[in-house]
Design a protein around this motif. Structure first.
Motif, PDB file in Angstrom:
ATOM      1  N   UNK A 176       9.153 -59.771  44.880  1.00  0.00           N
ATOM      2  CA  UNK A 176       9.236 -58.810  43.780  1.00  0.00           C
ATOM      3  C   UNK A 176       8.758 -59.494  42.505  1.00  0.00           C
ATOM      4  N   UNK A 177       7.472 -59.315  42.162  1.00  0.00           N
ATOM      5  CA  UNK A 177       6.893 -60.013  41.020  1.00  0.00           C
ATOM      6  C   UNK A 177       7.519 -59.546  39.708  1.00  0.00           C
ATOM      7  N   UNK A 178       7.652 -58.238  39.536  1.00  0.00           N
ATOM      8  CA  UNK A 178       8.241 -57.718  38.301  1.00  0.00           C
ATOM      9  C   UNK A 178       9.707 -58.132  38.177  1.00  0.00           C
ATOM     10  N   UNK A 179      10.424 -58.091  39.291  1.00  0.00           N
ATOM     11  CA  UNK A 179      11.815 -58.529  39.258  1.00  0.00           C
ATOM     12  C   UNK A 179      11.942 -60.006  38.932  1.00  0.00           C
ATOM     13  N   UNK A 180      10.998 -60.795  39.422  1.00  0.00           N
ATOM     14  CA  UNK A 180      11.003 -62.222  39.124  1.00  0.00           C
ATOM     15  C   UNK A 180      10.755 -62.479  37.643  1.00  0.00           C
ATOM     16  N   UNK A 181       9.774 -61.761  37.055  1.00  0.00           N
ATOM     17  CA  UNK A 181       9.494 -61.916  35.624  1.00  0.00           C
ATOM     18  C   UNK A 181      10.695 -61.482  34.785  1.00  0.00           C
ATOM     19  N   UNK A 182      11.360 -60.401  35.227  1.00  0.00           N
ATOM     20  CA  UNK A 182      12.530 -59.924  34.495  1.00  0.00           C
ATOM     21  C   UNK A 182      13.661 -60.956  34.521  1.00  0.00           C
ATOM     22  N   UNK A 183      13.870 -61.590  35.677  1.00  0.00           N
ATOM     23  CA  UNK A 183      14.935 -62.586  35.782  1.00  0.00           C
ATOM     24  C   UNK A 183      14.608 -63.865  35.026  1.00  0.00           C
ATOM     25  N   UNK A 184      13.322 -64.125  34.786  1.00  0.00           N
ATOM     26  CA  UNK A 184      12.901 -65.334  34.075  1.00  0.00           C
ATOM     27  C   UNK A 184      12.890 -65.152  32.561  1.00  0.00           C
ATOM     28  N   UNK A 185      12.812 -63.916  32.085  1.00  0.00           N
ATOM     29  CA  UNK A 185      12.568 -63.674  30.673  1.00  0.00           C
ATOM     30  C   UNK A 185      13.656 -64.240  29.769  1.00  0.00           C
ATOM     31  N   UNK A 186      14.904 -63.864  29.999  1.00  0.00           N
ATOM     32  CA  UNK A 186      15.984 -64.329  29.122  1.00  0.00           C
ATOM     33  C   UNK A 186      16.194 -65.844  29.192  1.00  0.00           C
ATOM     34  N   UNK A 187      16.230 -66.465  30.393  1.00  0.00           N
ATOM     35  CA  UNK A 187      16.339 -67.928  30.412  1.00  0.00           C
ATOM     36  C   UNK A 187      15.171 -68.620  29.701  1.00  0.00           C
ATOM     37  N   UNK A 188      13.956 -68.079  29.857  1.00  0.00           N
ATOM     38  CA  UNK A 188      12.789 -68.687  29.214  1.00  0.00           C
ATOM     39  C   UNK A 188      12.878 -68.579  27.697  1.00  0.00           C
ATOM     40  N   UNK A 189      13.341 -67.439  27.195  1.00  0.00           N
ATOM     41  CA  UNK A 189      13.487 -67.271  25.748  1.00  0.00           C
ATOM     42  C   UNK A 189      14.543 -68.236  25.203  1.00  0.00           C
ATOM     43  N   UNK A 190      15.675 -68.339  25.914  1.00  0.00           N
ATOM     44  CA  UNK A 190      16.721 -69.265  25.478  1.00  0.00           C
ATOM     45  C   UNK A 190      16.220 -70.702  25.466  1.00  0.00           C
ATOM     46  N   UNK A 191      15.397 -71.059  26.430  1.00  0.00           N
ATOM     47  CA  UNK A 191      14.857 -72.417  26.525  1.00  0.00           C
ATOM     48  C   UNK A 191      13.760 -72.657  25.500  1.00  0.00           C
TER      49      UNK A 191
END
Length: 317
Positions: A176-191
């Motif tokens: 699930x590419x879109x689901x993967x990007x969604x799960x990565x977004x908030x951790x990536x922003x925090x980092x």
């Protein structure tokens, strides 16, 4: 150029040996016996000395320290990082399952940091005035803001309140590419927030310095448009020090993922490291720290080489 590259690689190899020695020495100084910990049942009963000695022999912990050290080095250079004390899974296999997830997170965060940081720094230096003051203030806040606090705020706002992104977890991009990007977004922003602030500061300083150079005044005097002068002659020549910051920061982000992965329940390499420390699983701790250290050193070697390509004065020096 070849001599410059070989010199940087040789320095990297020496640094790798030093880091490996420090890792081995640090873990030997950790209090507690892994064999006793593994045989403990949790009810307060101590394992028998015979069982402890037998397990120490199986794990190689009864060998002389120097023998353990050379065995450790041999395993690293042959790709054998041992097996987990707790699960008996090969450490390299466990790392191989977690490393791509952490690299995805770090690369995503780095891309966000570069885009946001370079844009903010360039705008602040070019506009000046209240824009410069605002960007400087935001950069200071970004550098000082704890990752775990900002991550908790992101979860509260975008996951619980607005329900735009999942609060944590990992989604396989092959499924699930879109689901993967969604799960990565908030951790990536925090980092990325702290790293973007550092890049913004460096870009602003570099742009302000380059704007005073003779070739910039010459470009303006021949009638080039202000935006063309800024894009071709100012911004491009300001990115050389930013490359160094990005390279060092990328390696730093690898270590910063510990808090982010915990806050967002992200099953990456840092989570494996924390679990290994908690259970005194020495091979896992050694393996993860070694991989992070090797990646950090390799990234810095690549950055040095790129820096030498962009600026011939570095090679001559």
């Amino acid at each position: 150029m070849l001599f410059f590259i070989l010199k940087r690689v040789a320095m990297g190899v020496g640094l790798v040996l030093l880091v490996l020695t420090l890792i081995f020495s640090a873990l030997q100084l950790v209090p507690g016996d892994p064999a006793v910990l593994l045989l403990s049942t949790g009810d307060g009963g101590a394992p028998s000395p015979e069982a402890v000695e037998k397990l120490r022999e199986q794990l190689g912990l009864n060998q002389p320290l120097l023998t353990q050290y050379f065995s450790f080095l041999s395993g690293v250079f042959t790709g054998d990082l041992g097996e987990s004390f707790r699960t008996s899974q090969p450490v390299l296999e466990a790392i191989g399952a977690r490393l791509p997830r952490t690299l995805m997170l770090v690369v995503f965060a780095t891309v966000l940091s570069i885009v946001i940081g370079v844009a903010m720094g360039a705008i602040a230096a070019r506009r000046g005035g209240w824009v410069d003051t605002l960007v400087t203030a935001l950069s200071s806040i970004g550098v000082a803001l704890p990752v775990f606090v900002f991550g908790a705020v992101l979860i509260l706002l975008f996951s619980i309140t607005l329900k735009w992104f999942p609060a944590g977890g990992y989604v396989d991009p092959s499924k699930d590419l879109l689901g993967s990007l969604a799960s990565l977004t908030l951790p990536a922003i925090a980092l990325a927030v702290g790293f973007a602030a550092q890049i913004a500061r460096m870009t602003r300083s570099a742009v302000l310095e380059v704007q005073t150079q003779d070739w910039v005044r010459t470009a303006k005097s021949i009638g080039l448009a202000p935006f063309t002068v800024f894009r071709r002659h100012v911004l491009r020549n300001s990115l050389t020090p930013v490359v160094t910051v990005v390279g060092i920061g990328f390696g730093t982000l690898l270590g910063s993922t510990v808090l982010v992965e915990r806050v967002f329940n992200y099953p990456g390499l840092s989570s494996l490291l924390v679990d290994g420390v908690t259970t005194r699983d020495y091979p896992v701790v050694q393996g993860v720290v070694i991989v992070i250290a090797l990646l950090f050193i390799a990234i810095n070697i690549v950055v040095d080489i790129i820096y030498g390509i962009l600026d011939p004065r570095v090679r001559r020096a």
